[in-house]
Design a protein around this motif. Structure first.
Motif, PDB file in Angstrom:
ATOM      1  N   ALA A 162       2.518   3.179  -4.105  1.00  0.00           N
ATOM      2  CA  ALA A 162       2.185   1.757  -4.026  1.00  0.00           C
ATOM      3  C   ALA A 162       3.168   0.935  -4.860  1.00  0.00           C
ATOM      4  O   ALA A 162       3.747   1.430  -5.841  1.00  0.00           O
ATOM      5  CB  ALA A 162       0.762   1.531  -4.519  1.00  0.00           C
ATOM      6  N   LYS A 213      -3.656   4.158  -8.544  1.00  0.00           N
ATOM      7  CA  LYS A 213      -3.389   5.222  -7.575  1.00  0.00           C
ATOM      8  C   LYS A 213      -4.386   6.375  -7.707  1.00  0.00           C
ATOM      9  O   LYS A 213      -4.691   7.053  -6.719  1.00  0.00           O
ATOM     10  CB  LYS A 213      -1.958   5.731  -7.753  1.00  0.00           C
ATOM     11  N   ALA A 239       0.822  -1.202   0.000  1.00  0.00           N
ATOM     12  CA  ALA A 239       0.000   0.000   0.000  1.00  0.00           C
ATOM     13  C   ALA A 239       0.861   1.259   0.000  1.00  0.00           C
ATOM     14  O   ALA A 239       2.065   1.240   0.268  1.00  0.00           O
ATOM     15  CB  ALA A 239      -0.925   0.000   1.215  1.00  0.00           C
ATOM     16  N   THR A 240       0.214   2.373  -0.277  1.00  0.00           N
ATOM     17  CA  THR A 240       0.845   3.685  -0.314  1.00  0.00           C
ATOM     18  C   THR A 240       1.268   4.139   1.081  1.00  0.00           C
ATOM     19  O   THR A 240       0.543   3.928   2.053  1.00  0.00           O
ATOM     20  CB  THR A 240      -0.146   4.705  -0.898  1.00  0.00           C
ATOM     21  N   TYR A 248      -3.442  -1.865  -9.499  1.00  0.00           N
ATOM     22  CA  TYR A 248      -3.486  -0.936  -8.371  1.00  0.00           C
ATOM     23  C   TYR A 248      -3.557   0.473  -8.954  1.00  0.00           C
ATOM     24  O   TYR A 248      -2.568   1.010  -9.450  1.00  0.00           O
ATOM     25  CB  TYR A 248      -2.221  -1.103  -7.532  1.00  0.00           C
TER      26      TYR A 248
END
Length: 585
Positions: free
Chosen positions: A242, A226, A172-173, A224
């Motif tokens: 990410a 963003k 994850a970010t 994913y």
């Protein structure tokens, strides 16, 4: 495995132990399926948060164990007393070869990519790959998500339910949101399995992975995005993008996945559509009324059939998001006095979302007592934002001993009675599941070893216990016989129930039982019979009784830490089952 298989194959009287970490388990009442499943044949998947390697100082920071049992073996265990054996993850599904080590399922040599460019790092170079917090089966009944909650880790993976092999893995970010910058508390499939929604707790982000399938429902890519990310904190900045991990899995097959897009500054801004602070303190004048939202660590985004995410947060309040827009967008907002904090249980019945509130996972939770339950009409939301606190939530239940914490304004400030069974007066609402019919909602009380039951139509409340043979206080319960024997001072017959899920045939509820060294929320979660409890539903789903325990065990882990309000365990058992989910065969 773990040198315990011989002992665990012995017949057991009263409680049938099969060796062995959810909604928060979290359940979705209606899902689309492209097949006709066999309701009587399924697998039980348990998430064990303990380390799967030895010599580690921290709780739940390296690896984890996936426990999988076949329902046929479970029924044999109940009938004969011979413990069900965990299945392997080598594609053969052999009983007795489990549990599965996350460090094997996701090889340590997987290469890290940032926006599809290699960073030069491998998974083995990075911290926080551990603490298996939970898994949930997708609506197609083909895949499971894998949520790793080790501090600062922030990993989420996807596993093929049939072959038990890794399909994709992401990180994850990282933001300036709180503490270790990122973590994945849980993730949830949307209504049709076309996306996975991530609760980036410390990052204070709701994030989205778009799932691409072929005509047979096989995942051929995971993206994913963003651009889809929605921030719920204040003054938010992205510190690290990410990541995706690529290479060969343990079955020598290539993982899929990519990271695309750019974070949208508007979605990370401070204010809700009504002009209030998403999180208190973004300005001096714009905190929401009725307590606002003091700390928006994302706990569990409960996903409705209309793909609205009910984002529960740590210190109270609620944000409702449309997960279909890019970026995802806020369509509802509630203050902490209306929806108390630290909720993780949620289900949908007849278009209404049921949400609970419990005690904080932080050290402050050691003196909190919270058991609150609400419903909100999901059909009252559209693509346009609702006014604050609209529609009004229905307060189904608030325990009279709730402390004045996490948005609750009544009760004592603290409750210092600890968590010893029979002595504590504290409560902690957490896991929730609906019966297959949707008539009854069962909610765990982690401290009191009880299940509170609510009629979804009349809201009538009843309860049963997990410590007696009949659920009504009579006879020795299944957890007593399954309790850990190597510390005579550890309270026995202490299930410490957490997340749970119903069997597809409506016969059982499966509930995660915590261990003597709980990896997370230690002040509410110490238990004596780690594994998966098997609750036989009675009275047409209105009640139940614990009939067996699928027992998990881990004596490889050696991490030690004090447990608030309970016994300082001196034995070797480290298994800590936090979640359980069901995969129909």
């Amino acid at each position: 495995m773990l040198n315990l298989m011989k002992w665990l194959r012995k017949p057991i009287n009263l409680v049938l132990i099969g060796v062995a970490t959810a909604l928060f388990v979290i359940s979705q009442m209606t899902v689309s399926q492209a097949f006709t499943p066999n309701e009587n044949h399924y697998e039980i998947w348990g998430s064990d948060q303990s380390n799967s390697v030895s010599g580690v100082e921290g709780f739940g920071v390296k690896g984890g164990l996936i426990w999988i049992w076949d329902s046929d073996d479970l029924e044999q265990q109940i009938e004969s007393g011979v413990a069900a054996q965990p299945l392997s993850c080598d594609g053969q599904n052999r009983p007795g070869d489990g549990p599965c080590d996350l460090n094997v399922v996701f090889p340590r040599n997987l290469a890290e990519y940032d926006q599809n460019r290699p960073t030069g790092k491998t998974l083995g170079d990075l911290p926080g790959f551990g603490r298996l917090h939970g898994m949930l089966t997708d609506p197609q009944n083909k895949y499971l998500n894998v949520n790793l909650f080790a501090p600062g880790g922030g990993y989420v993976g996807i596993i093929d339910g049939e072959t038990k092999e890794a399909i994709a893995l992401f990180r994850a970010t990282a933001t300036n949101g709180s503490g270790p910058e990122r973590s994945v508390h849980m993730s949830f499939w949307n209504s049709d399995g076309s996306a996975l929604l991530l609760a980036n707790l410390n990052g204070k982000l709701l994030e989205r992975i778009d799932i691409v399938r072929n005509g047979e429902g096989k995942i051929i890519d995971a993206i994913y995005d963003k651009t889809a990310s929605l921030g719920v904190g204040k003054g938010m900045e992205v510190l690290d993008s990410a990541k995706v991990y690529l290479g060969k899995n343990a079955h020598n097959h290539d993982l899929v996945g990519k990271v695309v897009g750019n974070y949208n500054p508007t979605a990370l801004a401070d204010l809700t559509p009504s002009g209030q602070c998403k999180e208190n303190g973004c300005t001096a004048e714009t905190n929401a009324s009725q307590g606002g939202r003091p700390n928006n660590l994302i706990i569990c985004p409960i996903i409705s059939r209309l793909d609205h995410a009910y984002i529960t947060v740590a210190a109270g309040g609620l944000l409702v998001a449309n997960t279909k827009t890019t970026p995802m967008s806020i369509i509802g907002e509630y203050s902490s006095e209306l929806i108390n904090g630290a909720g993780c249980g949620g289900v949908e019945v007849d278009g209404k979302i049921w949400l609970n509130a419990g005690v904080s996972a932080s050290d402050a939770g050691a003196t909190q007592s919270t058991f609150s339950l609400y419903t909100i009409d999901d059909r009252a939301f559209s693509n346009r934002p609702n006014p604050p606190n609209s529609p009004a939530p229905v307060v189904v239940y608030k325990d009279s001993s709730n402390t004045a914490t996490n948005g609750n304004t009544s009760g004592e400030a603290t409750n210092t009675t600890g968590q010893f069974p029979g002595m504590t007066t504290r409560h902690d609402s957490h896991g929730m599941a609906a019966t297959v019919s949707g008539t009854y909602i069962h909610t765990t009380d982690r401290i009191q070893n009880q299940i509170q039951v609510f009629n979804s139509q009349t809201l009538e409340q009843t309860e049963y216990d997990l410590t007696s043979a009949d659920g009504k206080g009579n006879g020795v319960g299944a957890c007593a016989t399954a309790s850990i024997p190597d510390d005579s001072d550890l309270p026995t017959n202490d299930p410490a129930p957490d997340l749970m899920e119903a069997s597809p045939d409506g016969k059982y509820l499966f509930v995660a039982f915590r261990g003597p060294l709980p990896v997370s929320v230690g002040h509410s979660s110490q238990g004596s019979c780690p594994g998966v409890g098997v609750i036989e539903l009675t009275e047409n789903g209105a009640s139940g009784r614990l009939v067996s325990v699928l027992r998990s065990s881990n004596v490889i882990d050696s991490a030690i830490a004090p447990i608030a309000g309970s016994h300082e365990y001196q034995g070797s058992e480290h298994s800590d089952m936090h979640g359980v989910t069901i995969r129909r065969k």
